[in-house]
Design a protein around this motif. Sequence first.
Motif, mmCIF file in Angstrom:
data_model
loop_
_atom_site.group_PDB
_atom_site.id
_atom_site.type_symbol
_atom_site.label_atom_id
_atom_site.label_comp_id
_atom_site.label_asym_id
_atom_site.label_seq_id
_atom_site.Cartn_x
_atom_site.Cartn_y
_atom_site.Cartn_z
ATOM 1 N N ASN A 39 0.806 -1.106 0.114
ATOM 2 C CA ASN A 39 -0.042 0.000 0.129
ATOM 3 C C ASN A 39 0.791 1.216 -0.086
ATOM 4 O O ASN A 39 1.817 1.330 0.863
ATOM 5 C CB ASN A 39 -0.688 -0.131 1.015
ATOM 6 N N GLY A 40 0.574 2.061 -0.780
ATOM 7 C CA GLY A 40 1.234 3.522 -0.931
ATOM 8 C C GLY A 40 2.289 3.493 -1.943
ATOM 9 O O GLY A 40 2.676 4.478 -2.138
ATOM 10 N N PHE A 88 8.926 5.124 1.673
ATOM 11 C CA PHE A 88 8.273 5.442 2.846
ATOM 12 C C PHE A 88 9.041 5.865 4.011
ATOM 13 O O PHE A 88 8.357 6.739 5.044
ATOM 14 C CB PHE A 88 7.345 4.362 3.364
ATOM 15 N N GLU A 89 10.161 5.338 4.140
ATOM 16 C CA GLU A 89 11.061 5.510 5.408
ATOM 17 C C GLU A 89 12.077 6.146 5.261
ATOM 18 O O GLU A 89 12.668 6.651 6.500
ATOM 19 C CB GLU A 89 11.216 4.072 5.812
ATOM 20 N N ASN A 136 6.165 10.263 17.398
ATOM 21 C CA ASN A 136 5.038 9.943 18.441
ATOM 22 C C ASN A 136 5.644 10.031 19.744
ATOM 23 O O ASN A 136 6.848 9.714 19.934
ATOM 24 C CB ASN A 136 4.396 8.757 18.126
ATOM 25 N N LEU A 174 9.669 6.334 14.790
ATOM 26 C CA LEU A 174 9.744 4.880 14.586
ATOM 27 C C LEU A 174 9.848 4.432 13.161
ATOM 28 O O LEU A 174 9.095 5.198 12.133
ATOM 29 C CB LEU A 174 8.588 4.138 15.073
ATOM 30 N N ASN A 207 14.142 0.392 8.474
ATOM 31 C CA ASN A 207 12.907 0.103 9.219
ATOM 32 C C ASN A 207 13.507 0.211 10.654
ATOM 33 O O ASN A 207 13.212 -0.485 11.727
ATOM 34 C CB ASN A 207 12.175 -0.983 9.070
ATOM 35 N N ASN A 258 8.466 -5.572 10.638
ATOM 36 C CA ASN A 258 9.589 -6.121 9.741
ATOM 37 C C ASN A 258 10.667 -5.698 10.374
ATOM 38 O O ASN A 258 10.938 -4.421 10.879
ATOM 39 C CB ASN A 258 9.415 -5.572 8.270
ATOM 40 N N ASN A 259 12.000 -6.624 10.130
ATOM 41 C CA ASN A 259 13.219 -6.219 10.631
ATOM 42 C C ASN A 259 13.436 -5.822 11.999
ATOM 43 O O ASN A 259 13.953 -4.722 12.289
ATOM 44 C CB ASN A 259 13.773 -5.215 9.691
ATOM 45 N N LYS A 264 5.858 2.647 21.105
ATOM 46 C CA LYS A 264 4.780 2.958 20.058
ATOM 47 C C LYS A 264 3.691 3.639 20.521
ATOM 48 O O LYS A 264 3.504 3.605 21.815
ATOM 49 C CB LYS A 264 4.263 1.607 19.282
ATOM 50 N N GLU A 265 2.878 4.289 19.780
ATOM 51 C CA GLU A 265 1.578 4.807 20.134
ATOM 52 C C GLU A 265 0.366 3.908 20.472
ATOM 53 O O GLU A 265 -0.101 3.303 19.423
ATOM 54 C CB GLU A 265 1.236 5.898 19.253
ATOM 55 N N ILE A 281 -6.600 -2.203 7.895
ATOM 56 C CA ILE A 281 -5.511 -1.329 7.868
ATOM 57 C C ILE A 281 -4.678 -1.734 6.539
ATOM 58 O O ILE A 281 -4.018 -1.018 6.053
ATOM 59 C CB ILE A 281 -4.353 -1.106 9.139
ATOM 60 N N ASN A 282 -4.557 -3.066 6.273
ATOM 61 C CA ASN A 282 -3.439 -3.343 5.167
ATOM 62 C C ASN A 282 -4.258 -2.913 3.651
ATOM 63 O O ASN A 282 -3.788 -2.910 2.640
ATOM 64 C CB ASN A 282 -3.307 -5.011 5.240
ATOM 65 N N TRP A 285 -4.041 1.580 4.806
ATOM 66 C CA TRP A 285 -2.624 2.359 5.398
ATOM 67 C C TRP A 285 -1.491 2.014 4.343
ATOM 68 O O TRP A 285 -1.382 0.918 4.208
ATOM 69 C CB TRP A 285 -2.250 1.995 6.849
ATOM 70 N N SER A 286 -0.596 3.016 4.478
ATOM 71 C CA SER A 286 0.784 2.663 3.713
ATOM 72 C C SER A 286 1.584 1.744 4.593
ATOM 73 O O SER A 286 1.387 1.589 5.891
ATOM 74 C CB SER A 286 1.436 3.851 3.447
ATOM 75 N N TRP A 287 2.551 1.319 4.006
ATOM 76 C CA TRP A 287 3.229 0.133 4.767
ATOM 77 C C TRP A 287 3.870 0.564 6.051
ATOM 78 O O TRP A 287 4.098 0.027 7.119
ATOM 79 C CB TRP A 287 4.085 -0.635 4.010
ATOM 80 N N ASP A 288 4.454 1.768 5.885
ATOM 81 C CA ASP A 288 5.392 2.430 7.062
ATOM 82 C C ASP A 288 4.453 2.592 8.369
ATOM 83 O O ASP A 288 4.854 2.524 9.245
ATOM 84 C CB ASP A 288 5.997 3.761 6.514
ATOM 85 N N ARG A 289 3.317 2.925 7.640
ATOM 86 C CA ARG A 289 2.334 3.272 9.013
ATOM 87 C C ARG A 289 1.899 2.205 9.646
ATOM 88 O O ARG A 289 1.623 2.086 11.096
ATOM 89 C CB ARG A 289 1.115 4.145 8.660
ATOM 90 N N LEU A 331 3.796 -0.341 10.104
ATOM 91 C CA LEU A 331 4.942 -1.059 10.769
ATOM 92 C C LEU A 331 5.178 -0.069 12.112
ATOM 93 O O LEU A 331 5.352 -0.793 13.098
ATOM 94 C CB LEU A 331 6.152 -0.754 9.748
ATOM 95 N N ARG A 332 4.867 1.121 12.070
ATOM 96 C CA ARG A 332 5.093 1.753 13.325
ATOM 97 C C ARG A 332 4.048 1.902 14.098
ATOM 98 O O ARG A 332 4.162 2.145 15.294
ATOM 99 C CB ARG A 332 5.926 3.220 13.023
#
Lengths: 767, 767
Positions: free
Chosen positions: A73-74, A425-426, A471, A482, A493, B492-493, B570-571, B585-586, B589-593, B595-596
Amino acid sequence: MNQDYIKPNPWSLIEEGFDKERVKSSESLFSIGNGAMGQRANFEEHYSGETFQGSYIAGVYYPDKTRVGWWKNGYPEYFAKVLNAPNWIAVNVHINGQTLDLNSCKKVVGFSRELNMKEGWYKRSFMATLPNDVEVQVNATRFLSLDLDELGAIKYELQVLNSDAEVKMTPYLDSGITNEDSNWDDKFWNTTKRTSIGNRAFIEAHTMKTNFATCTFMDASAEVNGKNIKAKEVENTEFKVGCEFQYSLKKGETISLTKFGGYIVSRNHKVAELTDVAINILDKALELGFDRLLEKQKDAWASVWEMSDITIEGDVKAQQGIRFNIFQLNQTYLGKDSRLNIGPKGFTGEKYGGSTYWDTEAYCLPFYMATKNQKVAWSLLEYRYNHLEKAIENARKLGFTNGAALYPMVTMNGEECHNEWEITFEEIHRNGAIAFAIFNYYRFTGDYSYIPEMGLEVLIGIARFWHQRANYSAKKKKYVILGVTGPNEYENNVNNNWYTNYLAKWCIKYTLEQLQKVKDGYPVDYDRIIAHTKLTSDETELWDEVATNMFFPYSKKHEIFLQQDGFLDKELIKVDDLDKSDRPINQKWSWDRILRSPYIKQADILQGFYLFEDNFSKEELEKHFDFYEPFTVHESSLSPCLHSIQAAKLGRMEQAYKFYLRTSRLDLDDYNKEVEEGLHITSMAGTWMSIVEGFGGMRVLDDKLCFNPQIPKQWKSYSFKVNFRNRIIKVNVSEKETAFELNGHEEVSIRVNGERVVLIPNQKVVA
Amino acid sequence: MNQDYIKPNPWSLIEEGFDKERVKSSESLFSIGNGAMGQRANFEEHYSGETFQGSYIAGVYYPDKTRVGWWKNGYPEYFAKVLNAPNWIAVNVHINGQTLDLNSCKKVVGFSRELNMKEGWYKRSFMATLPNDVEVQVNATRFLSLDLDELGAIKYELQVLNSDAEVKMTPYLDSGITNEDSNWDDKFWNTTKRTSIGNRAFIEAHTMKTNFATCTFMDASAEVNGKNIKAKEVENTEFKVGCEFQYSLKKGETISLTKFGGYIVSRNHKVAELTDVAINILDKALELGFDRLLEKQKDAWASVWEMSDITIEGDVKAQQGIRFNIFQLNQTYLGKDSRLNIGPKGFTGEKYGGSTYWDTEAYCLPFYMATKNQKVAWSLLEYRYNHLEKAIENARKLGFTNGAALYPMVTMNGEECHNEWEITFEEIHRNGAIAFAIFNYYRFTGDYSYIPEMGLEVLIGIARFWHQRANYSAKKKKYVILGVTGPNEYENNVNNNWYTNYLAKWCIKYTLEQLQKVKDGYPVDYDRIIAHTKLTSDETELWDEVATNMFFPYSKKHEIFLQQDGFLDKELIKVDDLDKSDRPINQKWSWDRILRSPYIKQADILQGFYLFEDNFSKEELEKHFDFYEPFTVHESSLSPCLHSIQAAKLGRMEQAYKFYLRTSRLDLDDYNKEVEEGLHITSMAGTWMSIVEGFGGMRVLDDKLCFNPQIPKQWKSYSFKVNFRNRIIKVNVSEKETAFELNGHEEVSIRVNGERVVLIPNQKVVA
């Protein structure tokens, strides 16, 4: 590393001898360009061997459909890609019905290439024995005019050496070209019109989807013994159009073909008038003629060198290296058009698709600020201002709101062109480089006007992004960032990359300062910007809260900042202790192994220490340098230059010189075994920095230009010029002294090794 | 979720009404299979609307060239892909020269499908008005024989309703098929021979590269009013071969076509004999006839159900759900061949390329152990033993040495088939699931022989991998595992994923125990294994050092293990507090979002608590469940079942039931809006677990079968059977009691709610 086949020479690249294995590499190295277009050093005549054809027009791209293994996604659906444009240099040559093709000749002797950097031309000579035993001598000279930047010129001279021969030359245009780097074999060009009138030909073609209209044009004339030969018409094929010259050459006679050609594009002209504009340009070219145009080319390059040359006495390879870098930068970008930018491969290859990376702001801007009129740097900044709405849109796609802007990792038109989640994205620190460039422009030029006019809005978008991207960690009682990738792309990441967090904090604080400054000094601009961005003090308070309470990973034991959370959990084996067979790790190791290793692709924390050096002591720099450099593999072209600068600052000139050589001859010596794909244009600006900022120690502190000159022991002297606020200062550093010459009308005071020195116009001052 | 168009029914899937939008979804849901082959519920007659054609042969795959956006070192060059095989079901129908095509009929009424799970057949009926106004009634029944697993059968009956009509039926084979999921549009099949003799036809084709030879075959016969119609030959085309039946039907008359077909493959027969084998099978089929074959099909399925059925009284949707899951599992894999395994989409779609995931060990094995002869489970284990060398090779590619084995994430033949670095290289916990399956097999079956014969070598390879993959953190003074992806793929990672670290430690410790046990009890095997693996006590000491000093992230404040390092930064907003528009969410949301965020795709720490529940108290489970479940989005089909089991263990039956429904009707109700791509076969085993292990509370403790039965309040009763060490125990749970019936000759003592209960053969015991 290659076999070092480029002869050391202070002003030229010279290759001698024909080696089919080297053709693609030489095509990259001998590339020519004029900021508006550029091309690889492909042969004019047919060549059936391994070659990588490329001719590129600045700003003409195609949105190729993204290719991925697994969609995330994205990801952008499409991304802009540098396009191979119609070929205007082609000249087919037949001798007694046999095609001249260096790949099939019985013998090729005396083959040489020269790229004359001083004068801006490229020449190729060879003597070939064709399969039919005719021997010919060919000299072909080519340049892309700096003055008339839509025009290129070729002189192609062919002499028959051992017998009479029937020679046919067919100069033509060809729009049946492809990109090597195409995702889905899309057709990129649509040819709409082919015209030939006598010895002229035109192809109108537009790019699919983006609809950039172009006219590729040519005019060819040929003479033997000073007499013109009449052009014959040839039958056009689907993509080709041209003319033909035929002549029965006596043994020893030479036919000399002059071909003018180039591109007219709809970015600069009305679509309906492209061919008319081409005709005009050709008329102008014919009026001047090849020789006069070449003279003007020499003059134009002389004035480029006048300002941007760096001389190095006593080290011809270093001299050649730095000139090659400066030459290529100027071939790629001259700052005339704020819609253009500096692609990592310039006009020398297709790779990396889009044109603009954070390299522009972090590496190229200082070079262009110091060696050009400040309008050039303004253009680079304006480019990002013009993309602000797209950066906001880009951030919106990733879930950010309220005008937060994330500039793309790679772009041609403001849209993201890359699709690896860990980068796209990162690797968000790019946003910080764009903000830093605004600060840097003002610091160097003293011109504040960019900020109220354009920059502040960019800064607000960026500050909003950082505020939202951080955050609060209840655990750390600090703000954290993060899931990022820092400049060291061998970590993905990660949490709390020190460089990213530092930039984020700095961006917010700097934006808050500029808001106050614009409010105080430029109230009309301020009101416009506030109205447009709907920024409130509630919001800026939240920004400040985040910036003030940003978390930075730190090791008390080592007294260093950590590159990211958890860095010290790694197995800390130094690069020197790795087996040679493991290097370069990006070719030998799987990605997971690279990621969990401590190895650093390019300066990360040290990049931060470079940008914000005033905020750290030399002792701190030394600690961080000594900790991180031993883990740095420099597998990015952008790494050695920064290390050279830092090593010089620490007085470690031997190490600084080693890094300098690596950066300056990266392509000439083909360190990464990939020069055939194109040159590393943006890192070339880093080479310039390593001399001027590294060895020369140039900085701007409190509005004053400062130097801390040092010289590698391998050199007798070196010199460079900088344009500091419209004063041209020439600096000449030798082992025993540094001499300054000021070109201008007013005195200027600078600092040398911490002492105030007053420069008087046109007077040599030794410090 | 779909519109719930499948009628609730305890034994069948029934669809009523023709909806073009549903065709692809129904093709998945009504899929049939017999372990050796399977197919989507495509129409026999031509259909010009949206359809996803698929017929698959177990173990027949193609190594498709990998497609990536950006290549990472270590990616597999090729990966095995499930192949769409030649179509044998096709029957073209022409009425008065008009093609019968439901997409172009004027009217379709009474359309229905039934998948009869009890008896193992699929039927489709409809009345259609063709564009030429002829009305026809069609009833088509199809099944894939469990007895003769190379054979399928179709009865296709067509009645003309409103007029006389000239009917032409053309049953044929077609090898001109493609895969929807092809990376480079490679041609996958090479058709080498097409034969037709009267009413029979054969296509020999082999897969490119892998060279699986196949013979696709058919035999067709047709009758009207009990009289056979003679088949005519038809001209073969490049990929098609068949025959033709023509008849002038009077109004009201029916033509009935019987078609037998299927595949003979070189895995089971000599290449030269494929067509002969096919002829044999057809002769057998004709001897029996369609009706007798269908009777035998019913018997065969009756015996499958006899052992594996689960009944649920009082909740028809739950009943239909569990039967659908059990039915599909049995259609996919029957354990006859250790070269085969259980693909996540079985024979119902192409997606996910390769066949085997860690799903097999973590989810499917318990189902097959309990509902089949233990040889089936052995076959699944043997599959991995057979791939051990390739797993060692796979680890070697990633830099591991000395026989360390990393089983692939996705595979068909032992080679890695996936290419996302964060999965392929980092989702290494799969190795642990494979080791755990060895433990689990012995725990459940009591058959230790697998370990000395095969399992210990697998364990050694896996232990070696974990030992090498961990590294010592000088900072933590513990061994850490950096850069992994846990079962929760929304991280990831990460460093020190608790589940991965726990598995790594367990694998090493378990391997060390088994080494001792085999040494003591199976000295010949031990010597063979030590000689082959060159294992030394020096090495095992190092393993032990790593396992003993493994690091586990822990929060003292929350008294829980952390999913990974840094989780508490994390929040921590709970899933319930997310806006509905953000879900799933998959997709949003974009992948980075992702992941965090703290959101968990599927059980991660809770997966560990499931596998190793004896090592944790109920209070610990409760703490972890309460902490992590609120962050779990269950966007993997493998998540709800485990949560159902854990909720049941905590006595939270309402929640357990909610999770159960979600897992059991995932495809029937199309929760993830993707059923048209195929079914989620492997998670269906999780559904079985959530009843037997969740509600029934079945465990094996100290060699004893135990139950802690509970029942959702929505149900009156439920029952299931398990084959525990060759004793068949039927368990019937109602609100007030649990009844056990033992099928066998000897008593067996079990534990029910912690109390010892003795089961006497053929006697109902209530506990």
